[in-house]
Design an enzyme around this catalytic site. Structure first.
Site, PDB file in Angstrom:
ATOM      1  N   HIS A 501       0.836  -1.206   0.000  1.00 53.77           N
ATOM      2  CA  HIS A 501       0.000   0.000   0.000  1.00 53.77           C
ATOM      3  C   HIS A 501       0.871   1.256   0.000  1.00 53.77           C
ATOM      4  CE1 HIS A 501      -3.137  -2.596   2.370  1.00 53.77           C
ATOM      5  NE2 HIS A 501      -3.203  -2.822   1.074  1.00 53.77           N
TER       6      HIS A 501
HETATM    7  C1  LIG Z   1      -0.444  -7.559  -4.525  1.00 54.60           C
HETATM    8  C2  LIG Z   1      -1.251  -6.354  -4.113  1.00 54.60           C
HETATM    9  C3  LIG Z   1      -2.346  -6.510  -3.281  1.00 54.60           C
HETATM   10  C4  LIG Z   1      -3.108  -5.409  -2.897  1.00 54.60           C
HETATM   11  N1  LIG Z   1      -4.252  -5.606  -2.189  1.00 54.60           N
HETATM   12  C5  LIG Z   1      -5.084  -4.574  -1.987  1.00 54.60           C
HETATM   13  C6  LIG Z   1      -6.368  -4.771  -1.401  1.00 54.60           C
HETATM   14  O1  LIG Z   1      -6.788  -5.896  -1.116  1.00 54.60           O
HETATM   15  N2  LIG Z   1      -7.150  -3.678  -1.178  1.00 54.60           N
HETATM   16  C7  LIG Z   1      -6.729  -2.424  -1.492  1.00 54.60           C
HETATM   17  O2  LIG Z   1      -7.468  -1.466  -1.230  1.00 54.60           O
HETATM   18  N3  LIG Z   1      -5.527  -2.216  -2.059  1.00 54.60           N
HETATM   19  C8  LIG Z   1      -4.723  -3.253  -2.344  1.00 54.60           C
HETATM   20  N4  LIG Z   1      -3.541  -3.044  -2.980  1.00 54.60           N
HETATM   21  C9  LIG Z   1      -3.169  -1.667  -3.325  1.00 54.60           C
HETATM   22  C10 LIG Z   1      -3.985  -1.089  -4.483  1.00 54.60           C
HETATM   23  O3  LIG Z   1      -4.233  -2.024  -5.489  1.00 54.60           O
HETATM   24  C11 LIG Z   1      -3.213   0.096  -5.074  1.00 54.60           C
HETATM   25  O4  LIG Z   1      -2.900   0.969  -4.033  1.00 54.60           O
HETATM   26  C12 LIG Z   1      -3.985   0.863  -6.140  1.00 54.60           C
HETATM   27  O5  LIG Z   1      -4.270   0.031  -7.230  1.00 54.60           O
HETATM   28  C13 LIG Z   1      -3.155   2.058  -6.585  1.00 54.60           C
HETATM   29  O6  LIG Z   1      -3.771   2.704  -7.674  1.00 54.60           O
HETATM   30  P1  LIG Z   1      -2.954   3.731  -8.550  1.00 54.60           P
HETATM   31  O7  LIG Z   1      -3.890   4.256  -9.563  1.00 54.60           O
HETATM   32  O8  LIG Z   1      -2.269   4.688  -7.647  1.00 54.60           O
HETATM   33  O9  LIG Z   1      -1.790   2.867  -9.234  1.00 54.60           O
HETATM   34  P2  LIG Z   1      -1.905   1.547 -10.129  1.00 54.60           P
HETATM   35  O10 LIG Z   1      -3.246   0.928 -10.001  1.00 54.60           O
HETATM   36  O11 LIG Z   1      -0.729   0.704  -9.789  1.00 54.60           O
HETATM   37  O12 LIG Z   1      -1.804   2.073 -11.622  1.00 54.60           O
HETATM   38  C14 LIG Z   1      -0.649   2.609 -12.204  1.00 54.60           C
HETATM   39  C15 LIG Z   1      -0.682   2.293 -13.688  1.00 54.60           C
HETATM   40  O13 LIG Z   1       0.293   3.079 -14.370  1.00 54.60           O
HETATM   41  C16 LIG Z   1       0.960   2.269 -15.310  1.00 54.60           C
HETATM   42  N5  LIG Z   1       2.282   2.819 -15.563  1.00 54.60           N
HETATM   43  C17 LIG Z   1       3.283   2.926 -14.668  1.00 54.60           C
HETATM   44  N6  LIG Z   1       4.377   3.483 -15.266  1.00 54.60           N
HETATM   45  C18 LIG Z   1       4.019   3.734 -16.540  1.00 54.60           C
HETATM   46  C19 LIG Z   1       4.721   4.295 -17.656  1.00 54.60           C
HETATM   47  N7  LIG Z   1       5.990   4.692 -17.551  1.00 54.60           N
HETATM   48  N8  LIG Z   1       4.064   4.412 -18.832  1.00 54.60           N
HETATM   49  C20 LIG Z   1       2.773   4.011 -18.940  1.00 54.60           C
HETATM   50  N9  LIG Z   1       2.066   3.459 -17.921  1.00 54.60           N
HETATM   51  C21 LIG Z   1       2.697   3.327 -16.739  1.00 54.60           C
HETATM   52  C22 LIG Z   1       1.025   0.906 -14.628  1.00 54.60           C
HETATM   53  O14 LIG Z   1       1.289  -0.134 -15.535  1.00 54.60           O
HETATM   54  C23 LIG Z   1      -0.355   0.832 -13.981  1.00 54.60           C
HETATM   55  O15 LIG Z   1      -1.307   0.297 -14.858  1.00 54.60           O
HETATM   56  C24 LIG Z   1      -2.734  -4.117  -3.345  1.00 54.60           C
HETATM   57  C25 LIG Z   1      -1.636  -3.963  -4.184  1.00 54.60           C
HETATM   58  C26 LIG Z   1      -0.902  -5.060  -4.582  1.00 54.60           C
HETATM   59  C27 LIG Z   1       0.252  -4.855  -5.515  1.00 54.60           C
END
Ligand SMILES: Cc1cc2nc3c(=O)[nH]c(=O)nc-3n(C[C@H](O)[C@H](O)[C@H](O)COP(=O)(O)OP(=O)(O)OC[C@H]3O[C@@H](n4cnc5c(N)ncnc54)[C@H](O)[C@@H]3O)c2cc1C
Ligand SMILES: *[C@@H]1O[C@H](CO)[C@@H](O)[C@H](O)[C@H]1NC(C)=O
Ligand SMILES: *[C@@H]1O[C@H](CO)[C@@H](O)[C@H](O)[C@H]1NC(C)=O
Ligand SMILES: *[C@@H]1O[C@H](CO)[C@@H](O)[C@H](O)[C@H]1NC(C)=O
Ligand SMILES: *[C@@H]1O[C@H](CO)[C@@H](O)[C@H](O)[C@H]1NC(C)=O
Length: 569
Positions: A501
Site C-alpha cells: 500500500h
Molecule cells: C499484490 C497487491 C495486493 C493489494 N491488495 C489490496 C487490497 O486488497 N485492497 C486495497 O485497497 N488495495 C490493495 N492493494 C493496493 C492497491 O491495489 C493500489 O494501491 C492501487 O491500485 C493504486 O492505484 P494507482 O492508480 O495509484 O496505481 P496503479 O493501479 O498501480 O496504476 C498505475 C498504472 O500506471 C501504469 N504505468 C506505470 N508506469 C508507466 C509508464 N511509464 N508508462 C505508462 N504506464 C505506466 C502501470 O502499468 C499501472 O497500470 C494491493 C496492491 C498489490 C500490488
C-alpha cells in the site's frame, strides 16, 4: 502453498482454458490496440488531456473526463489487458512475476524480509487496471480521522465530510444479504459483501471474544469486524479498468493505447505541453493542450517526474537529468508492514470442509464458493494496540480460509506506521526499475505495534471459538525461526510481509510544506498544466487498504479538472 497442489494446478489450468475462450470476444475491439497500425481510430498528434497510467486512478479519470464530449482524451498504459487468471478472486498470488507485474523488489531492508535477504518482493500492476487487476480486492475506505488529518495538515477540501461524497460517487454497494447498509449506490465500482462460509461465524465469534462488535467498518468511525467488502461481482474480480472504462469504451473521444511506456513529460517554460512514450521500440511525442494527468501509481509517478526533471536537485544531478524544478519527489514513501500465519484446522466437522476439486466445480458451475473469496479472505477486523483506542484502531487483520478448507490464515498489519522511506532513480534510463526503500520498521513505534499485531494473530487462534476447530499453528511456513529464542522478533525480522500500500511519494500539501510535491488541487507545485492523481499524493497513509481511497482521489481530481476548465457546476 496452495499452488503446490498438483491436482489443483491441473484444475486451474482447465478452468482458465475454459473461461479464456469464453471471454476472448470481450477483449477484441477498437480500444485494445496491439499496434498503432491496426487501430481504426488513429492516434492524433494532440489531445486536450493525456492520462499516464491506466490503473485504479487513471481508469476513473479517463472515464470521467471523456464524459465531456468536446474533450479528447488519451490514456497511455505500459501493460496490456489482464489475463483470465486475474478474474478468479482466490488466486491473486499467481499473478505475481507474470507479464502483469513490474516485478519489483525493495532495496535491502534490515529489520524485515530477512528470509529473502532483506529484498522484499514488491508486485505492482503493469496492465489495464494497474494494481487493481492484481490486488486482493479488499474494499476499505479508511477512517474518518485519516482524511481529517489530511485537511488539518493544510489540504482544504480533503476532510472526510468533504470527500465522503466521492466514495459514494465511486461505489456501487451490493450487500450480500441485501441488508447491511441497505442501499445500492450508483457508482461504477462494485463493492460486494463476501459470500459467507461455514468458517465465517467461527471467525466472528472469535473476534467477539475480544469485545469487538460487528460494524460497517467503511463508515470509518472505529474498530470492530465485518465480512469483507470486496471489488468482486458474480464471483469475478472487477478492476478499476473493468468498472470505469469497459462500460464506456466505445466513446469516440477516448483513445487508449496499451504497451506504451511513458518515458518523460515534456515541458516548455515550466508548462507541461506533452508526453514522450515508447511503443514497439519507437519513440512518440504527443501534445496535451489542456493538461497532463500523471496516474502511474506511487512507484512510477515519482519515477516519471524525476525522469522529466522534477525532483530533488542533488539526486537529478547525480543521474545527469536536466533539472526543470527542484521538488521533494520520492522523499516520504510510506507503506503497511505486517505478518501472515497459517493454521491447520484439525477438527473440521464432516460436510463442512470441501476439497479443492469440489471448490473448483462449484466455482465453474455456479461462480460460488470459496474461490470467490480474495485469497480465501472472509472477515476483516480493525483493532487497537495498546498505543491507541478502539475509536482510532491502529492494526488491521484479515481472516481467511485455504482452498481445501482445512487450513486457515490470519494476517495483520501496522495500520498507521511512522516510518518513512524514499524512492529514487537507479539511473536516467526509463527502463531501469526505481529504487524502492520503504524503510520498514525504522520507527520503534512501528516495531512495538508490529509485535502486538503478531501477538493478536496468535491470541485469536487461542480463542474458544477457534480452539473448537482444533486450530494448530503451522510453524513450517516460517522454517528459519524454528529454534528462535525470541520467536515473535524472529517472525518479524525474517517473515515480515509488506501489504503493498505505498503512498506519499508525490505528497499533497501547501507550498509551505517542505515535503509537498502537489498542491491541494493536485497540481505540481511550480509547474503549469500538470497534475498527479493517484495513491502517490496521499500525504499520510490511511489506516486501512488504500484502493478505495485512490478511486476517491481520482473522482475528486476529475471534478477539480472539470471545475478548472469548465467552471464549477
Ligand atoms: C499484490 C497487491 C495486493 C493489494 N491488495 C489490496 C487490497 O486488497 N485492497 C486495497 O485497497 N488495495 C490493495 N492493494 C493496493 C492497491 O491495489 C493500489 O494501491 C492501487 O491500485 C493504486 O492505484 P494507482 O492508480 O495509484 O496505481 P496503479 O493501479 O498501480 O496504476 C498505475 C498504472 O500506471 C501504469 N504505468 C506505470 N508506469 C508507466 C509508464 N511509464 N508508462 C505508462 N504506464 C505506466 C502501470 O502499468 C499501472 O497500470 C494491493 C496492491 C498489490 C500490488
Ligand atoms: C515479469 O516477469 C515475468 C516472468 O518472468 C515476465 O513475463 C514479465 O515480462 C516481467 N515483467 C516486466 C515488466 O519485465
Ligand atoms: C515563461 O513563463 C513566464 C511566467 O510564466 C513568462 O513571464 C514568460 O514570458 C514565459 N516565457 C516564454 C518565452 O514563454
Ligand atoms: C484497546 O484500547 C482499550 C482502551 O480503549 C484497552 O483497554 C485495550 O487493552 C486496547 N487493546 C489492546 C489490544 O491493547
Ligand atoms: C533447529 O534445530 C534442529 C535440532 O538441532 C536442527 O536440526 C535444525 O536445523 C535447526 N533449524 C534451524 C533453522 O536452524
Amino acid at each position: 502453498m496452495i499452488a503446490s497442489n498438483a491436482i489443483t494446478i491441473f484444475h486451474l489450468v482447465i478452468g482458465i482454458a475454459f473461461f479464456e475462450r469464453a471471454s476472448l470476444a470481450a477483449y477484441d475491439g477498437c480500444l485494445l490496440r496491439k499496434s498503432l497500425n491496426d487501430c481504426p481510430c488513429a492516434l492524433m498528434e494532440s489531445y486536450d488531456f493525456i492520462i499516464i497510467g491506466g490503473g485504479t486512478a487513471g481508469s476513473v479519470i479517463a472515464s470521467r473526463l471523456s464524459e465531456i464530449q468536446i474533450w479528447n482524451v488519451l490514456l497511455l498504459e505500459a501493460g496490456e489487458h489482464e489475463s483470465f487468471q486475474s478474474r478468479i478472486p482466490f488466486f491473486p498470488q499467481l499473478l505475481e512475476k507474470t507479464r502483469m507485474d513490474w516485478n519489483y523488489t525493495t532495496t535491502r531492508q534490515t529489520r524485515t524480509c530477512q528470509s529473502v535477504g532483506g529484498y522484499c518482493s514488491y508486485p505492482r500492476g503493469r496492465v489495464l487496471g494497474g494494481s487493481s487487476a492484481i490486488n486482493y480486492m479488499v474494499h476499505m475506505r479508511g477512517l474518518r480521522a485519516d482524511f481529517d488529518r489530511w485537511e488539518a495538515r493544510g489540504n482544504p477540501g480533503w476532510a472526510f465530510e468533504s470527500i465522503h461524497r466521492y466514495f459514494h460517487k465511486a461505489e456501487k454497494f451490493i450487500p450480500y444479504d441485501r441488508h447491511g447498509r441497505g442501499f445500492e449506490s450508483g457508482g461504477y465500482l462494485p463493492v460486494n459483501e463476501n459470500e459467507p462460509s461455514w468458517l465465517t461465524p467461527f471467525f466472528t465469534s472469535a473476534l467477539g471474544e475480544f469485545g469487538l462488535l460487528r460494524t460497517d467498518l467503511n463508515e470509518g468511525t472505529g474498530g470492530g469486524y465485518m465480512p469483507m467488502q470486496v471489488n468482486i461481482l458474480n464471483g469475478a474480480r472487477v478492476s478499476g479498468y473493468d468498472a470505469y472504462v469497459r462500460p464506456i469504451q466505445e466513446r469516440p473521444n477516448l483513445h487508449i493505447l496499451t504497451s506504451a511506456l511513458v518515458t518523460k513529460i515534456l515541458f516548455e517554460n515550466g508548462t507541461a505541453v506533452g508526453v514522450e512514450f515508447e511503443k514497439d521500440e519507437e519513440l512518440y511525442k504527443i501534445q496535451a493542450t489542456k493538461e497532463v494527468v500523471l496516474s502511474a501509481g506511487t512507484i512510477n509517478s515519482p519515477q516519471i517526474l524525476m525522469l522529466s526533471g522534477i525532483g530533488p536537485v542533488d539526486h537529478l544531478r547525480q543521474t545527469g537529468i536536466t533539472i526543470v524544478r527542484d521538488s521533494p519527489v520520492g522523499l516520504s514513501l510510506q507503506d503497511h508492514i505486517g505478518l501472515m500465519a497459517f493454521f491447520r484446522l484439525d477438527k473440521v466437522a464432516p460436510g463442512r470442509g470441501q476439497d479443492a476439486i469440489a471448490s473448483f466445480k462449484e466455482y465453474l458451475t455456479n461462480r460460488r464458493g470459496v474461490l470467490t473469496s480474495p485469497f480465501g479472505g472472509l472477515v476483516v477486523a480493525l483493532v487497537n494496540s495498546s498505543y491507541s483506542s478502539l475509536d482510532h484502531p491502529d492494526m488491521q487483520f484479515h481472516l481467511g480460509v485455504g482452498e481445501n478448507q482445512d487450513i486457515c490464515y490470519i494476517n495483520g498489519f501496522v495500520s498507521r506506521p511512522k516510518s518513512r522511506g524514499i524512492l529514487t532513480l537507479r539511473s536516467s534510463n526509463p527502463k531501469d526499475p526505481p529504487m524502492i526503500d520503504p524503510n520498514y520498521l525504522s520507527s520503534k513505534h512501528d516495531t512495538s505495534i508490529m509485535k502486538e499485531v503478531v501477538d493478536f494473530i496468535f491470541r485469536i487462534t487461542m480463542s474458544n471459538s477457534m480452539r473448537e476447530l482444533g486450530t494448530k499453528y503451522m510453524a513450517h511456513f516460517h522454517p528459519k525461526c524454528e529454534n528462535a529464542s525470541e520467536y515473535t522478533s524472529c517472525l518479524i525480522k525474517r517473515y515480515g510481509q509488506p501489504f503493498f500500500h505505498p503512498v506519499a511519494t508525490c505528497k499533497m500539501g501547501p507550498g509551505t510544506d517542505p515535503y509537498a510535491v502537489v498542491d491541494p488541487q493536485l497540481r505540481v507545485h511550480g509547474i503549469q498544466r500538470l497534475r498527479v492523481a493517484d495513491a502517490s499524493v496521499m500525504p499520510h497513509i490511511p489506516s486501512t487498504n488504500i484502493n478505495a481511497a485512490t478511486a476517491m482521489i481520482a473522482e475528486k481530481a476529475s471534478d477539480l479538472i472539470k471545475d478548472e476548465h469548465l467552471g464549477p457546476g
